[in-house]
Design a protein around this motif. Structure first.
Motif, mmCIF file in Angstrom:
data_model
loop_
_atom_site.group_PDB
_atom_site.id
_atom_site.type_symbol
_atom_site.label_atom_id
_atom_site.label_comp_id
_atom_site.label_asym_id
_atom_site.label_seq_id
_atom_site.Cartn_x
_atom_site.Cartn_y
_atom_site.Cartn_z
ATOM 1 N N MET A 21 0.790 -1.221 0.000
ATOM 2 C CA MET A 21 0.000 0.000 0.000
ATOM 3 C C MET A 21 0.834 1.289 0.000
ATOM 4 O O MET A 21 0.613 2.188 -0.793
ATOM 5 C CB MET A 21 -0.885 -0.051 1.255
ATOM 6 C CG MET A 21 -1.707 1.162 1.550
ATOM 7 S SD MET A 21 -3.023 1.403 0.364
ATOM 8 C CE MET A 21 -3.583 3.033 0.859
ATOM 9 N N TYR A 22 1.806 1.345 0.909
ATOM 10 C CA TYR A 22 2.584 2.567 1.006
ATOM 11 C C TYR A 22 3.453 2.803 -0.216
ATOM 12 O O TYR A 22 3.508 3.910 -0.738
ATOM 13 C CB TYR A 22 3.464 2.579 2.255
ATOM 14 C CG TYR A 22 4.496 3.671 2.219
ATOM 15 C CD1 TYR A 22 4.115 4.991 2.351
ATOM 16 C CD2 TYR A 22 5.838 3.382 1.993
ATOM 17 C CE1 TYR A 22 5.048 6.016 2.283
ATOM 18 C CE2 TYR A 22 6.768 4.400 1.922
ATOM 19 C CZ TYR A 22 6.369 5.712 2.063
ATOM 20 O OH TYR A 22 7.285 6.718 1.979
ATOM 21 N N GLU A 23 4.111 1.754 -0.682
ATOM 22 C CA GLU A 23 4.974 1.912 -1.848
ATOM 23 C C GLU A 23 4.202 2.508 -3.016
ATOM 24 O O GLU A 23 4.679 3.399 -3.708
ATOM 25 C CB GLU A 23 5.605 0.579 -2.261
ATOM 26 C CG GLU A 23 6.884 0.238 -1.533
ATOM 27 C CD GLU A 23 6.629 -0.151 -0.075
ATOM 28 O OE1 GLU A 23 5.464 -0.484 0.263
ATOM 29 O OE2 GLU A 23 7.582 -0.103 0.726
ATOM 30 N N SER A 24 3.000 2.003 -3.222
ATOM 31 C CA SER A 24 2.247 2.519 -4.369
ATOM 32 C C SER A 24 1.757 3.928 -4.111
ATOM 33 O O SER A 24 1.746 4.763 -5.020
ATOM 34 C CB SER A 24 1.082 1.592 -4.718
ATOM 35 O OG SER A 24 0.499 1.071 -3.562
ATOM 36 N N PHE A 25 1.400 4.208 -2.879
ATOM 37 C CA PHE A 25 0.993 5.582 -2.597
ATOM 38 C C PHE A 25 2.147 6.538 -2.797
ATOM 39 O O PHE A 25 2.019 7.580 -3.440
ATOM 40 C CB PHE A 25 0.464 5.725 -1.168
ATOM 41 C CG PHE A 25 -0.115 7.086 -0.938
ATOM 42 C CD1 PHE A 25 -1.439 7.340 -1.205
ATOM 43 C CD2 PHE A 25 0.700 8.132 -0.539
ATOM 44 C CE1 PHE A 25 -1.954 8.611 -1.058
ATOM 45 C CE2 PHE A 25 0.196 9.407 -0.386
ATOM 46 C CZ PHE A 25 -1.143 9.639 -0.651
ATOM 47 N N LYS A 26 3.283 6.147 -2.268
ATOM 48 C CA LYS A 26 4.481 6.987 -2.394
ATOM 49 C C LYS A 26 4.820 7.227 -3.867
ATOM 50 O O LYS A 26 5.182 8.332 -4.261
ATOM 51 C CB LYS A 26 5.653 6.316 -1.690
ATOM 52 C CG LYS A 26 7.004 6.844 -2.094
ATOM 53 C CD LYS A 26 7.850 7.176 -0.909
ATOM 54 C CE LYS A 26 9.139 7.840 -1.337
ATOM 55 N NZ LYS A 26 9.636 8.779 -0.363
ATOM 56 N N PHE B 119 -0.735 17.774 0.008
ATOM 57 C CA PHE B 119 -1.339 16.502 0.369
ATOM 58 C C PHE B 119 -0.403 15.335 0.077
ATOM 59 O O PHE B 119 -0.143 14.489 0.935
ATOM 60 C CB PHE B 119 -2.646 16.328 -0.393
ATOM 61 C CG PHE B 119 -3.411 15.116 0.027
ATOM 62 C CD1 PHE B 119 -4.205 15.155 1.154
ATOM 63 C CD2 PHE B 119 -3.310 13.944 -0.696
ATOM 64 C CE1 PHE B 119 -4.910 14.023 1.556
ATOM 65 C CE2 PHE B 119 -4.002 12.814 -0.298
ATOM 66 C CZ PHE B 119 -4.802 12.859 0.826
ATOM 67 N N ALA B 120 0.114 15.327 -1.134
ATOM 68 C CA ALA B 120 0.961 14.227 -1.565
ATOM 69 C C ALA B 120 2.267 14.217 -0.781
ATOM 70 O O ALA B 120 2.720 13.166 -0.329
ATOM 71 C CB ALA B 120 1.249 14.342 -3.053
ATOM 72 N N GLY B 121 2.839 15.408 -0.619
ATOM 73 C CA GLY B 121 4.104 15.505 0.083
ATOM 74 C C GLY B 121 4.000 14.972 1.496
ATOM 75 O O GLY B 121 4.872 14.241 1.962
ATOM 76 N N VAL B 122 2.930 15.317 2.157
ATOM 77 C CA VAL B 122 2.754 14.877 3.529
ATOM 78 C C VAL B 122 2.711 13.351 3.607
ATOM 79 O O VAL B 122 3.363 12.731 4.446
ATOM 80 C CB VAL B 122 1.465 15.458 4.128
ATOM 81 C CG1 VAL B 122 1.132 14.770 5.435
ATOM 82 C CG2 VAL B 122 1.622 16.948 4.334
ATOM 83 N N LEU B 123 1.970 12.763 2.715
ATOM 84 C CA LEU B 123 1.768 11.323 2.784
ATOM 85 C C LEU B 123 2.837 10.490 2.081
ATOM 86 O O LEU B 123 2.880 9.272 2.270
ATOM 87 C CB LEU B 123 0.388 10.984 2.221
ATOM 88 C CG LEU B 123 -0.714 10.631 3.223
ATOM 89 C CD1 LEU B 123 -0.401 11.039 4.635
ATOM 90 C CD2 LEU B 123 -2.041 11.160 2.779
ATOM 91 N N SER B 124 3.699 11.125 1.325
ATOM 92 C CA SER B 124 4.704 10.319 0.632
ATOM 93 C C SER B 124 5.975 10.246 1.459
ATOM 94 O O SER B 124 7.078 10.362 0.959
ATOM 95 C CB SER B 124 4.976 10.840 -0.776
ATOM 96 O OG SER B 124 5.647 12.051 -0.739
ATOM 97 N N PHE C 132 3.115 8.554 6.867
ATOM 98 C CA PHE C 132 2.114 7.609 6.383
ATOM 99 C C PHE C 132 1.749 6.613 7.482
ATOM 100 O O PHE C 132 0.576 6.375 7.763
ATOM 101 C CB PHE C 132 2.663 6.875 5.160
ATOM 102 C CG PHE C 132 1.689 5.946 4.507
ATOM 103 C CD1 PHE C 132 0.793 6.431 3.563
ATOM 104 C CD2 PHE C 132 1.664 4.603 4.825
ATOM 105 C CE1 PHE C 132 -0.107 5.585 2.944
ATOM 106 C CE2 PHE C 132 0.764 3.747 4.211
ATOM 107 C CZ PHE C 132 -0.121 4.239 3.274
ATOM 108 N N ASP C 133 2.759 6.066 8.119
ATOM 109 C CA ASP C 133 2.506 5.103 9.192
ATOM 110 C C ASP C 133 1.732 5.734 10.340
ATOM 111 O O ASP C 133 0.808 5.130 10.883
ATOM 112 C CB ASP C 133 3.829 4.532 9.709
ATOM 113 C CG ASP C 133 4.470 3.577 8.705
ATOM 114 O OD1 ASP C 133 3.774 3.172 7.750
ATOM 115 O OD2 ASP C 133 5.657 3.249 8.856
ATOM 116 N N ILE C 134 2.122 6.934 10.702
ATOM 117 C CA ILE C 134 1.412 7.623 11.783
ATOM 118 C C ILE C 134 -0.057 7.798 11.420
ATOM 119 O O ILE C 134 -0.959 7.498 12.221
ATOM 120 C CB ILE C 134 2.056 9.000 12.069
ATOM 121 C CG1 ILE C 134 3.432 8.810 12.726
ATOM 122 C CG2 ILE C 134 1.150 9.842 12.975
ATOM 123 C CD1 ILE C 134 4.184 10.105 12.964
#
Lengths: 104, 104
Positions: A2-7, B9-14, B19-21
């Motif tokens: 999930m994370y890899e693809s989001f990233k 948005f993207a920067g925060v989550l990438s 992301f884990d938090i």
DNA sequence: ATATCATATGACGCATTGGTCATTTTTAAT
DNA sequence: ATTAAAAATGACCAATGCGTCATATGATAT
């Protein structure tokens, strides 16, 4: 996973050059030079970023003579326009938090 | 403007840590130390990234004694779970392009 | 008032990213 | 075969992002 693809997704689009290219390709397919003149970015910059977009499955190429015509992967196109809607929502929320400055 | 908000948005989550938090906070609200032990990230790392998440309107804090309890902004929560769905779509597409390795 | 627990902050260094310039490859035209 | 056009590549540099370590702040309990 999930994370890899989001990233990957987020990383690709959280860059001004690539974002602009994608938005241009939302309208119509274009060659590298067309993208250059529409975006006002220099050629190698556009090429480098197109390569990235290609690697990540955002765009497809078709070669006609010496023009390489890039188009937004049609599945991506749907996905991106859906994301656009979400972002508008998100924008509104950010404004409530006073994160985003008002446009001048 | 569209781009700035997307980039935010993207920067925060990438970023893996954030992301884990966010994913942990999807389940329930937590204090900094709880987040640390659940994520196995060290305290200052978590704090720094919580600050970022706070600035961008992803999370809210409430202070109880010396515990600072962080929760996912409830509007963001909706947005993020919608994005999750899109990412699954995107994942499937990336697999078709052989971008993502299969899990081991 | 002091000690301790919980969190935040600052400074530094490393790694990554991205853009530019120069050069190369590929294709078509003459 | 040479030249010119279109695109791709490589190397380098600058900027940014992120984590870590050390330290500071704030709050509670004794």
């Amino acid at each position: 996973m999930m994370y890899e693809s989001f990233k990957l997704f987020a990383g690709v689009l959280s860059n001004r050059t690539r974002f602009d290219i994608v938005m241009l390709l939302m309208k119509k397919e274009m060659s590298v030079l067309e993208l250059c003149s529409e975006s006002a970015y220099e050629q190698s910059r556009v090429s480098h970023n197109l390569k990235c977009l290609l690697n990540c499955g955002f765009v497809d190429v078709e070669q006609h003579g010496r023009r390489h015509v890039y188009s937004l992967n049609h599945e991506m196109k749907d996905l991106i326009s859906e994301i656009e809607n979400h972002i508008q929502l998100y924008e509104a929320r950010l404004r409530k938090c006073d994160i985003l400055r008002e446009e001048t």
